[in-house]
Design an enzyme around this catalytic site. Structure first.
Site, PDB file in Angstrom:
ATOM      1  N   GLU A   1       0.847  -1.205   0.000  1.00 55.15           N
ATOM      2  CA  GLU A   1       0.000   0.000   0.000  1.00 55.15           C
ATOM      3  C   GLU A   1       0.879   1.251   0.000  1.00 55.15           C
ATOM      4  O   GLU A   1       1.657   1.466   0.937  1.00 55.15           O
ATOM      5  CB  GLU A   1      -0.929  -0.026   1.220  1.00 55.15           C
TER       6      GLU A   1
ATOM      7  N   HIS B   1      -2.456  11.044  -0.111  1.00 54.67           N
ATOM      8  CA  HIS B   1      -2.213   9.777  -0.812  1.00 54.67           C
ATOM      9  C   HIS B   1      -2.001   9.972  -2.297  1.00 54.67           C
ATOM     10  O   HIS B   1      -1.450   9.117  -2.953  1.00 54.67           O
ATOM     11  CB  HIS B   1      -3.434   8.853  -0.666  1.00 54.67           C
TER      12      HIS B   1
ATOM     13  N   LYS C   1      -8.249  -1.131  10.654  1.00 54.89           N
ATOM     14  CA  LYS C   1      -7.499  -1.558   9.463  1.00 54.89           C
ATOM     15  C   LYS C   1      -6.262  -0.666   9.311  1.00 54.89           C
ATOM     16  O   LYS C   1      -5.169  -1.132   8.979  1.00 54.89           O
ATOM     17  CB  LYS C   1      -8.416  -1.467   8.236  1.00 54.89           C
TER      18      LYS C   1
HETATM   19  C1  MEV Z   1      -6.265   2.980   4.638  1.00 55.35           C
HETATM   20  O1  MEV Z   1      -5.482   1.844   4.325  1.00 55.35           O
HETATM   21  C2  MEV Z   1      -6.376   3.175   6.132  1.00 55.35           C
HETATM   22  C3  MEV Z   1      -7.351   4.264   6.584  1.00 55.35           C
HETATM   23  O2  MEV Z   1      -8.630   4.036   5.976  1.00 55.35           O
HETATM   24  C4  MEV Z   1      -7.434   4.206   8.071  1.00 55.35           C
HETATM   25  C5  MEV Z   1      -8.534   5.039   8.679  1.00 55.35           C
HETATM   26  O3  MEV Z   1      -9.544   5.335   8.021  1.00 55.35           O
HETATM   27  O4  MEV Z   1      -8.400   5.358   9.889  1.00 55.35           O
HETATM   28  C6  MEV Z   1      -6.900   5.610   6.094  1.00 55.35           C
END
Ligand code: MEV
Length: 424
Positions: free
Chosen positions: A78, A371, A258
């Protein structure tokens, strides 16, 4: 025609690759990928081994845990994970770093008996013989005791419907200990069988490692959280609100968690640990009071932002898969760790750093802005841009009205066309 998969596991590598190539109509170039990532010693690890599957490994920086600076190898596909971990860690570093608490490091295994007419009575018999059963456990793995570990205690739990769980707590020292524990459990189950005339239904380690909890804490002056036009105090307040939402709502808690596991899994893989074990234990711990909640909590008094994350993290720094993985061993050296506990402390801190960076972005500019650059880079690579072409392609992509694979391929084609014309 369907290929013949009978006795597939007995085939040698060349036969196996030929069969799969026939079945999936692979070109010679595609088949060459098997050779490119092939490591002969990996035949010993899994059945039907074909090739390795490369994942990027990078380093998170700025992580200070209990006063010590760590460089953290992470394996992840990622694009934003390492950048976010380093970013969260940098903020906490400015605030003095993470502190961690690790009180105990034992693995739990269970032996389950079934169809008991009086489970409480059977439990009482087993508990009366606990000391002898701990000796049986230790005898099944004598070298562990020599290294200072061994079976520590036994607990019984009546599960209902005639089931009884006998839980064995073992100090597994530097290992994750799954194999050790499973041999000990099978030996103890045999003794229990003799004692109670009951055959065990199953004997296996539990991934709900509640005797291997580790906690990371950080306290950040709100001024350090300022993001663009968002004042630090407001950001702290919003992070605390996002944390409350993750406590209230399983939909948000799942994504919040996650993000935490993005960091923890990446370190687990880089250090040769079983990330599925950590995942299952962490999510079970997130639902310990009956509702699935955010694993971390953030609170703010307007002056400081206080963050906490406690998780079961039963990891090892020695053991089968680590021994044969040179990179896992190298990564332990890069991490600068001496014990499995050190690794747990780093992992829980990286999880909290990851979470901080995600929440700070989410409650301010949104996650996409940060991102975007990394995502466009992945897109450009996927579309076939060479490292030399990347800077120009990224610039053009940022201005493009559509940012998809077809557009990127078009941009690459145009760039190559112009280059050819200027070269001519
Ligand atoms: C993306 O891999 C992880 C996030 O969705 C975590 C979150 O929303 O706290 C950015």
């Amino acid at each position: 025609m369907t290929a013949d998969f009978r006795h597939f596991y007995q085939k040698n590598w060349a036969e196996r690759t030929a069969i799969v190539a026939q079945q999936a109509h692979l070109t010679p170039a595609e088949q060459a990928l098997f050779k490119q990532y092939y490591l002969p010693q990996h035949h010993e690890i899994i059945e039907n081994y074909l090739t390795d599957y490369p994942l990027p490994m990078g380093l998170a920086v700025n992580l200070v845990v209990d006063g010590v600076d760590h460089i953290v190898p992470m394996v992840t596909e990622e694009p934003s994970v390492i950048a976010a971990a380093s970013n969260g860690a940098k903020i906490v570093k400015r605030a003095g770093g993470f502190t961690t608490v690790l009180n105990q490091r034992e693995m739990i295994g269970q032996i389950v008996l079934e169809q008991l007419s009086d489970p409480a009575a059977t439990a009482a018999v087993i508990e009366a013989h606990a000391a002898a059963l701990l000796k049986v456990a230790d005898a099944a793995h004598p070298s562990l005791k020599k290294r200072g570990g061994g079976a520590r205690r036994l607990r019984t739990r009546v599960l209902g419907q005639g089931y009884l769980s006998i839980d064995l707590f073992v100090d597994v020292q530097a290992a994750m200990g799954a194999n050790m524990l499973n041999s000990m459990l099978e030996a103890v189950a045999k003794s229990i069988g003799v004692m109670t005339k009951q055959d065990a239904l199953l004997s296996i380690l539990s991934n709900y490692a509640t005797a291997s909890l580790v906690k990371a804490i950080c306290d950040i002056p709100v001024g350090l959280l300022q993001a663009g036009r968002y004042a630090g105090k407001l950001v702290a307040q919003k992070i605390a609100s996002a944390s409350t939402v993750a406590q209230l709502d399983p939909y948000r808690a799942t994504t919040h968690n996650k993000g935490i596991m993005n960091g923890i899994d990446a370190v687990a893989i880089a250090s040769g640990n079983d990330w599925r074990a950590l995942e299952s234990g962490a999510h079970a711990y997130a639902v310990k009071d009956g509702q699935y909640r955010g694993m971390s909590t953030w609170t703010s008094d307007g002056r400081m932002l206080h963050g906490e994350l406690e998780l079961p993290l039963p990891v090892g720094i020695v053991g089968g898969s680590i021994k044969i993985n040179e990179l896992a061993q190298l990564n332990q050296r890069i991490l600068g760790i001496q014990t499995a506990g050190d690794l747990e402390r780093i992992m829980v801190a990286i999880g909290l750093a990851q979470n901080l960076a995600a929440l700070r972005a989410l409650v301010t500019t949104g996650i996409q802005q940060g991102h975007m650059h990394l995502q466009l880079k992945s897109l450009a690579m996927a579309a076939g841009a060479t490292p030399e072409e990347l800077p120009v392609i990224l610039q053009r992509l940022e201005l493009a009205s559509q940012q998809d694979l077809a557009t990127t391929q078009q941009l690459i084609a145009e760039l190559r066309q112009t280059k050819e014309e200027t070269d001519d």
